[in-house]
Write an enzyme that holds these catalytic residues in place. Structure first.
Site, PDB file in Angstrom:
ATOM      1  CB  CYS A 129      -0.911  -0.033   1.237  1.00 56.61           C
ATOM      2  SG  CYS A 129      -1.941   1.430   1.386  1.00 56.61           S
ATOM      3  CB  CYS A 132      -0.523   2.369   4.102  1.00 57.16           C
ATOM      4  SG  CYS A 132      -2.072   1.812   3.405  1.00 57.16           S
ATOM      5  CG  ASP A 133       3.201   0.967   4.504  1.00 56.05           C
ATOM      6  OD1 ASP A 133       2.784   1.441   5.574  1.00 56.05           O
ATOM      7  OD2 ASP A 133       2.944  -0.194   4.137  1.00 56.05           O
TER       8      ASP A 133
END
Ligand code: NAP
Length: 294
Positions: A129, A132-133
């Site tokens: 992701c 997200c990261d």
């Protein structure tokens, strides 16, 4: 007999449980693995509005405890099938349960690369992701694997944060949207590596490099990267529920933002067709589905 049975204990299902049980409904939630779903295995959650950086596990436990506090009950069993009717039956390998409403919060799981050390690199450089990261790889070199719209979007997103992005695709033509392909090819810090497959990811304990192989020449190339983003597709968890949920060509529940299939049947979270699969969109769906049963 319960008012509501929720299938799936990820952020969407747990949020549906919070809304439905807080409104006085009797709620039973089924989860076959870990509460929180995909997010329970994520390192840090940094982009949930108003929430300071928190581990995915702690975030999941907070959601679980909040649902429990409002009276939701939990069952660790794998639901095999659901029968429709005024009274619905939720069937597991061991038992049958009855309810008036079913909320499907089945999630989706990213496809895996199949590398032998894939599991050990999750959270140590390997991610599924970018949104997200990506921020953990600020000003570093990263690679994205895939040739669909997700891979193209991930590469564009990461190119704003990271020094360099290698976009590695197994063919010489992208599957994703033409407009995204154009933008990717115009970005100076994205290097497209066509016709190449991921052969290895190395580094212990943190990822340091990947090895890709050109399928035409057979030549292998080692690329130094701190981050590896796999964007090779997702598998929605809708398998086995085809008779009750309308599905699109990719297996996602083809239901609009009302999250309503029909009275008594709702679907929410990553298993539903949508443009962005994030915690925020999952909990948004969960609140719609949970409030709908009121
Ligand atoms: P996808 O379209 O299925 O693309 C997956 C990509 O990964 C393909 O390029 C595929 O290669 C490659 N791939 C699959 N297995 C692989 C493996 N084992 N090793 C290496 N490469 C592999 O998945 P997606 O990009 O996640 O998109 C899913 C759906 O969401 C699509 O309908 C997409 O249009 C939609 N979407 C839309 C947007 C948007 O903004 N409109 C954004 C994201 C996603 P091949 O091409 O060779 O098969």
């Amino acid at each position: 007999m319960k008012d509501v049975i929720i299938i799936g204990g990820g952020p969407a299902g747990l949020t549906a449980a919070i809304y439905a049980s807080r409104s006085g409904k009797s709620v039973l939630l089924f989860e076959k693995e870990s509460y929180g779903g995909q997010i329970s295995k994520s390192g840090l959650v940094e982009n949930f509005p108003s929430q300071k950086a928190i581990s995915g596990f702690e975030f999941s436990m907070n959601l679980y405890n909040q649902a429990k506090q409002f009276g939701c009950e939990f069952v660790k069993e794998n639901v095999i099938s659901v029968t429709d009717g005024e009274i619905k039956k939720v069937i597991t390998a061991k038992n049958e349960y009855e309810c008036r409403n079913v909320i499907f919060a089945l999630g989706a799981s990213p496809k895996k690369s199949g590398l032998p050390n894939e599991a050990s690199l999750i959270g140590r450089g390997l991610s599924y992701c970018a949104h997200c990261d990506g921020n953990f790889f600020r000003k570093k070199d990263v690679a994205v694997i895939g040739g669909g719209s997700t891979a193209l979007q991930d590469a564009l997103y990461l190119s704003e944060i990271c020094s360099k992005v290698y976009l590695i695709h197994r063919r010489n033509e992208f599957r994703g949207e033409a407009a995204l392909v154009k933008r990717v090819t115009e970005k100076e810090n994205i290097e497209i590596v066509y016709d190449s497959t991921l052969e290895a990811a190395s580094g212990e304990p943190l990822l340091r490099s990947i090895t890709v192989k050109n399928k035409n020449s057979g030549e292998e190339r080692e690329i130094s990267v701190s981050g590896l983003f796999l964007a090779i597709g997702q598998e929605p968890g809708t398998k086995g529920f085809e008779s009750i949920l309308p599905l699109d060509e990719y297996g996602y529940a083809d239901v609009d933002e009302s999250c309503k299939v029909k009275d008594g049947i709702y679907v929410c979270g990553d298993c539903r067709k949508k443009a962005l699969r994030q915690l925020t969109t999952a909990v948004s769906d969960g609140s719609v589905a949970g409030a709908s049963v009121e």
